[in-house]
Scaffold this active site. Structure first.
Site, PDB file in Angstrom:
ATOM      1  N   LYS A  54       0.929  -1.141   0.090  1.00 44.30           N
ATOM      2  CA  LYS A  54       0.033   0.014   0.015  1.00 44.30           C
ATOM      3  C   LYS A  54       0.850   1.334   0.097  1.00 44.30           C
ATOM      4  CE  LYS A  54      -1.620   1.342   4.089  1.00 44.30           C
ATOM      5  NZ  LYS A  54      -1.304   2.775   4.664  1.00 44.30           N
ATOM      6  N   ASN A  55       1.703   1.346   0.883  1.00 42.08           N
ATOM      7  CA  ASN A  55       2.550   2.387   1.151  1.00 42.08           C
ATOM      8  C   ASN A  55       3.792   2.842  -0.037  1.00 42.08           C
ATOM      9  OD1 ASN A  55       1.237   2.891   3.449  1.00 42.08           O
ATOM     10  ND2 ASN A  55       2.665   2.418   4.810  1.00 42.08           N
ATOM     11  N   ARG A  82      -4.260   9.859   5.209  1.00 39.40           N
ATOM     12  CA  ARG A  82      -3.020  10.691   5.244  1.00 39.40           C
ATOM     13  C   ARG A  82      -2.307  10.864   3.710  1.00 39.40           C
ATOM     14  NH1 ARG A  82       0.182  14.213   8.588  1.00 39.40           N
ATOM     15  NH2 ARG A  82       2.231  13.915   8.074  1.00 39.40           N
ATOM     16  N   CYS A 109      -4.614   7.459   9.781  1.00 36.09           N
ATOM     17  CA  CYS A 109      -4.756   6.833  11.218  1.00 36.09           C
ATOM     18  C   CYS A 109      -4.561   7.994  12.330  1.00 36.09           C
ATOM     19  CB  CYS A 109      -3.647   5.705  11.298  1.00 36.09           C
ATOM     20  SG  CYS A 109      -4.274   4.278  10.415  1.00 36.09           S
ATOM     21  N   ARG A 140       0.098  14.499  13.571  1.00 39.31           N
ATOM     22  CA  ARG A 140       0.576  14.134  12.318  1.00 39.31           C
ATOM     23  C   ARG A 140       0.725  15.440  11.336  1.00 39.31           C
ATOM     24  NH1 ARG A 140      -1.345   8.588   9.937  1.00 39.31           N
ATOM     25  NH2 ARG A 140       0.691   8.692   8.777  1.00 39.31           N
ATOM     26  N   PRO A 141       1.684  16.504  12.037  1.00 43.62           N
ATOM     27  CA  PRO A 141       1.930  17.712  11.009  1.00 43.62           C
ATOM     28  C   PRO A 141       2.370  17.413   9.509  1.00 43.62           C
ATOM     29  CG  PRO A 141       3.592  17.587  12.890  1.00 43.62           C
ATOM     30  CD  PRO A 141       2.634  16.415  13.032  1.00 43.62           C
ATOM     31  N   ILE A 142       2.248  18.445   8.928  1.00 40.26           N
ATOM     32  CA  ILE A 142       2.853  18.222   7.562  1.00 40.26           C
ATOM     33  C   ILE A 142       3.811  19.645   7.417  1.00 40.26           C
ATOM     34  CG2 ILE A 142       0.838  17.366   6.334  1.00 40.26           C
ATOM     35  CD1 ILE A 142      -0.081  19.884   5.349  1.00 40.26           C
ATOM     36  N   ASP A 167       5.257   0.407  11.846  1.00 41.37           N
ATOM     37  CA  ASP A 167       4.102  -0.299  11.379  1.00 41.37           C
ATOM     38  C   ASP A 167       3.955  -1.839  11.979  1.00 41.37           C
ATOM     39  OD1 ASP A 167       3.313   2.082  10.454  1.00 41.37           O
ATOM     40  OD2 ASP A 167       3.754   1.565   8.607  1.00 41.37           O
ATOM     41  N   ILE A 227       8.605   6.756  16.610  1.00 38.85           N
ATOM     42  CA  ILE A 227       8.071   7.646  15.471  1.00 38.85           C
ATOM     43  C   ILE A 227       6.652   8.268  15.888  1.00 38.85           C
ATOM     44  CG2 ILE A 227       7.587   7.324  13.083  1.00 38.85           C
ATOM     45  CD1 ILE A 227      10.259   6.456  13.839  1.00 38.85           C
ATOM     46  N   ARG A 285      -8.240  -0.867   5.018  1.00 43.52           N
ATOM     47  CA  ARG A 285      -7.519   0.111   4.196  1.00 43.52           C
ATOM     48  C   ARG A 285      -6.160  -0.417   3.700  1.00 43.52           C
ATOM     49  NH1 ARG A 285      -6.253   4.357   8.136  1.00 43.52           N
ATOM     50  NH2 ARG A 285      -4.728   4.731   6.389  1.00 43.52           N
TER      51      ARG A 285
HETATM   52  C1  EPZ Z   1       4.301   6.743   6.517  1.00 41.55           C
HETATM   53  O1  EPZ Z   1       3.475   7.692   6.959  1.00 41.55           O
HETATM   54  C2  EPZ Z   1       3.401   5.609   6.284  1.00 41.55           C
HETATM   55  N1  EPZ Z   1       2.274   5.773   5.468  1.00 41.55           N
HETATM   56  C3  EPZ Z   1       3.082   5.208   7.633  1.00 41.55           C
HETATM   57  O2  EPZ Z   1       2.136   3.913   7.517  1.00 41.55           O
HETATM   58  C4  EPZ Z   1       4.323   4.712   8.695  1.00 41.55           C
HETATM   59  O3  EPZ Z   1       3.839   4.693   9.923  1.00 41.55           O
HETATM   60  C5  EPZ Z   1       5.118   5.939   8.456  1.00 41.55           C
HETATM   61  O4  EPZ Z   1       5.483   6.353   7.125  1.00 41.55           O
HETATM   62  C6  EPZ Z   1       6.633   5.786   9.360  1.00 41.55           C
HETATM   63  O5  EPZ Z   1       7.346   4.627   8.720  1.00 41.55           O
HETATM   64  C7  EPZ Z   1       2.277   5.833   4.150  1.00 41.55           C
HETATM   65  O6  EPZ Z   1       3.365   5.632   3.509  1.00 41.55           O
HETATM   66  C8  EPZ Z   1       1.112   6.002   3.430  1.00 41.55           C
HETATM   67  P1  EPZ Z   1       6.507  10.321   8.298  1.00 41.55           P
HETATM   68  P2  EPZ Z   1       4.145   9.491   6.982  1.00 41.55           P
HETATM   69  O7  EPZ Z   1       6.137  11.529   7.874  1.00 41.55           O
HETATM   70  O8  EPZ Z   1       4.673   9.651   5.715  1.00 41.55           O
HETATM   71  C9  EPZ Z   1       6.451  13.512  11.934  1.00 41.55           C
HETATM   72  C10 EPZ Z   1       0.762   2.378   7.847  1.00 41.55           C
HETATM   73  O9  EPZ Z   1       0.083   1.886   9.045  1.00 41.55           O
HETATM   74  N2  EPZ Z   1       6.482  14.463  10.652  1.00 41.55           N
HETATM   75  O10 EPZ Z   1       7.799   9.553   8.068  1.00 41.55           O
HETATM   76  O11 EPZ Z   1       3.044   9.987   7.447  1.00 41.55           O
HETATM   77  C11 EPZ Z   1       5.131  12.631  12.028  1.00 41.55           C
HETATM   78  O12 EPZ Z   1       4.231  13.196  12.956  1.00 41.55           O
HETATM   79  C12 EPZ Z   1       1.077   3.948   8.158  1.00 41.55           C
HETATM   80  O13 EPZ Z   1       0.455   2.021   6.841  1.00 41.55           O
HETATM   81  C13 EPZ Z   1       6.267  15.804  11.093  1.00 41.55           C
HETATM   82  O14 EPZ Z   1       6.572  16.357  12.308  1.00 41.55           O
HETATM   83  O15 EPZ Z   1       5.256   9.397   8.188  1.00 41.55           O
HETATM   84  C14 EPZ Z   1       5.644  11.469  12.658  1.00 41.55           C
HETATM   85  O16 EPZ Z   1       5.788  11.792  13.772  1.00 41.55           O
HETATM   86  C15 EPZ Z   1       0.546   4.569   9.233  1.00 41.55           C
HETATM   87  N3  EPZ Z   1       6.087  16.709  10.158  1.00 41.55           N
HETATM   88  C16 EPZ Z   1       7.002  11.248  12.122  1.00 41.55           C
HETATM   89  O17 EPZ Z   1       7.412  12.418  11.538  1.00 41.55           O
HETATM   90  C17 EPZ Z   1       5.838  16.394   8.720  1.00 41.55           C
HETATM   91  O18 EPZ Z   1       5.893  17.296   8.002  1.00 41.55           O
HETATM   92  C18 EPZ Z   1       7.160  10.096  10.883  1.00 41.55           C
HETATM   93  O19 EPZ Z   1       6.175  10.554   9.950  1.00 41.55           O
HETATM   94  C19 EPZ Z   1       6.085  14.993   8.411  1.00 41.55           C
HETATM   95  C20 EPZ Z   1       6.144  14.186   9.505  1.00 41.55           C
END
Ligand code: EPZ
Length: 425
Positions: free
Chosen positions: A25-26, A99, A123, A128-130, A313, A335, A405
């Site tokens: 999926k990811n 997301r 989820c 989960r900021p951007i 995950d 994380i 999902r």
């Molecule tokens: C991806 O989410 C995956 N989703 C998640 O899988 C996975 O848990 C995660 O990476 C970590 O491996 C997809 O690929 C669709 P991140 P993502 O940006 O991209 C913080 C599942 O179960 N952060 O690496 O959202 C954030 O809050 C899911 O399949 C910021 O602070 O993860 C988190 O604490 C759930 N600001 C950390 O970084 C930002 O702008 C990791 O987030 C972006 C992220």
């Protein structure tokens, strides 16, 4: 009328047989976002999941044509034709579906030079900021105005390459930058980029369409912008978390299963843990056999980290197995802030778990018992399924939409191995 949406699992049936691990999926979701920049592409091994359908709905809203077909081996192929893109916004209802909708931002910006979106759903794992996505896109020349509900983005001149050092190796932010920078003028370098296999897969897809992306041995991503992407036929990698989930189901329920079409090298942080717990593994190139016939042992501690560390995950499914292990296992989640919601549901089934903040201590018990529990998120829901397979009696798992999902036919696949799961939708 109340909507039914649950699994009813009768536990303590051994699992034996073979499982085909579906596409990731990811990996598929960012590839679908990137397909917006290509003329026409065909995605093999694309998982048939509600999150993928949400991405497909975004593509259709933007003006793409999509078509599902089945290949000679019975595997799903999703074709996307992006030559008719006519919109550059994502409506709020589509943004909230998942997301990953945020990864469409880089693609829409690169394609249309402007974008209007709201904030993504997904989820509930804590905040989960951007911010990393947005600050990185700004470095590429995107102007972004936020009013608390809506993001208005535009490119006053041209997208241009930039040197970007991420404060955290965010998976989604790395993907967003890679997609946008593919069509930017000049060179983009992403330092401290995420190194997950899904990042390599996105680079593989974009390069197959004519992008110039190199991933260096330290994980730095270098993107040389090109003017145009063509199309391609591309095969998505197998889902490493789905593979872990089936392994944990087997560890909880006992039995012997063979995972086919998987990539064990993507599981290098998880397999030693399962071996330490007492599971016997036979590791092939694209196959993985697990045999669990003896009581499980605890491991001292499991700490989640960005790849190649132990994946966040995989925490919940492995925790489900640890509930049955002799001794205590400490889980440390590094994380996300709130990834233990499922632990309280496991406790309803008789598990002994104390969770606070980012640490959970699981003391193994001899057996769990059936109970009425609720999925709190995707992987937490999968953990409840694994636990229920090893529990005495019937477990009713509600709110399984979370599980749908990310897992294709989870109930049918487990039933084909000998489990007893009724799915009520
Ligand atoms: C991806 O989410 C995956 N989703 C998640 O899988 C996975 O848990 C995660 O990476 C970590 O491996 C997809 O690929 C669709 P991140 P993502 O940006 O991209 C913080 C599942 O179960 N952060 O690496 O959202 C954030 O809050 C899911 O399949 C910021 O602070 O993860 C988190 O604490 C759930 N600001 C950390 O970084 C930002 O702008 C990791 O987030 C972006 C992220």
């Amino acid at each position: 009328m109340m909507e039914t949406n649950r699994y009813i699992v009768d536990g303590l049936h051994r699992l034996d047989g073979e499982v085909w691990v579906h596409g990731a999926k990811n990996a598929a979701l960012p590839i679908l976002a990137a397909s917006l920049l290509c003329d026409e592409c065909e995605i093999e091994n694309c998982p048939d999941l509600s999150d993928v359908h949400a991405a497909e709905n975004i593509l259709k809203h933007l003006g793409c044509k999509t078509l599902w077909e089945t290949d000679m081996n019975g595997k799903k192929v999703l074709s996307i034709k992006s030559t008719g893109v006519s919109a550059c916004d994502i409506p709020d209802n589509l943004m909230r579906e998942m997301r990953s909708s945020i990864v469409f931002l880089g693609a829409i910006i690169a394609q249309c030079k402007k974008a209007t979106i709201s904030y993504p759903g997904g989820c509930e794992l804590g905040p989960r900021p951007i911010d990393i996505h947005l600050s990185s896109l700004r470095k590429l020349g995107v102007e972004i105005q936020e009013d608390g509900e809506c993001l208005e983005c535009s490119v006053p001149q041209k997208l241009h390459g930039a040197e970007i050092t991420l404060p955290f190796p965010s998976v989604g932010a790395t993907e967003n930058i890679m997609i946008a920078a593919t069509l930017a003028e000049g060179e983009t370098v992403i330092r401290n980029a995420a190194r997950e296999p899904e990042i390599l897969d996105l680079a593989g897809f974009l390069n197959a369409c004519g992008a110039k992306i190199k991933i260096l041995s330290d994980g730095t991503v270098a993107i040389h912008g090109v003017n145009h992407l063509t199309g391609c036929r591309y095969r998505v990698i197998p889902d490493r978390i789905v593979a872990v989930t089936y392994l944990c189901c087997c560890a909880a329920a006992k039995g012997e299963i063979l995972l086919k079409g998987t990539k064990p090298e993507h599981l290098s942080a998880v397999l030693p843990v399962l071996e330490e717990m007492g599971c016997k593994l036979k590791i092939g190139r694209e196959e993985l056999q697990i045999c669990c016939n003896t009581p499980l042992q605890s491991v001292s501690s499991i700490s989640t980290m960005p790849y190649p560390g132990f994946p966040t995950d995989a925490l919940a499914p492995v925790m489900a197995a640890a509930c049955f292990a002799h001794g205590s296992t400490v889980f440390i989640e590094n994380i996300f802030q709130d990834r233990f919601k499922h632990a309280w549901e496991l406790c309803r089934m008789g598990a002994d778990i104390q969770a606070e903040g980012r640490i959970a201590v699981v003391r193994g018990v001899e057996c769990l018992h059936g109970a009425r529990v609720r999925c709190t998120d995707l992987r937490g829901g999968a953990a409840l399924v694994a636990a229920a397979l090893g529990a005495r009696g019937k477990t009713v798992i509600e709110d399984i939409r979370h599980v749908l999902r990310g897992y294709e036919k989870l109930d049918k696949t487990l039933n084909s191995l000998g489990a007893s799961i009724i799915c009520e939708l």
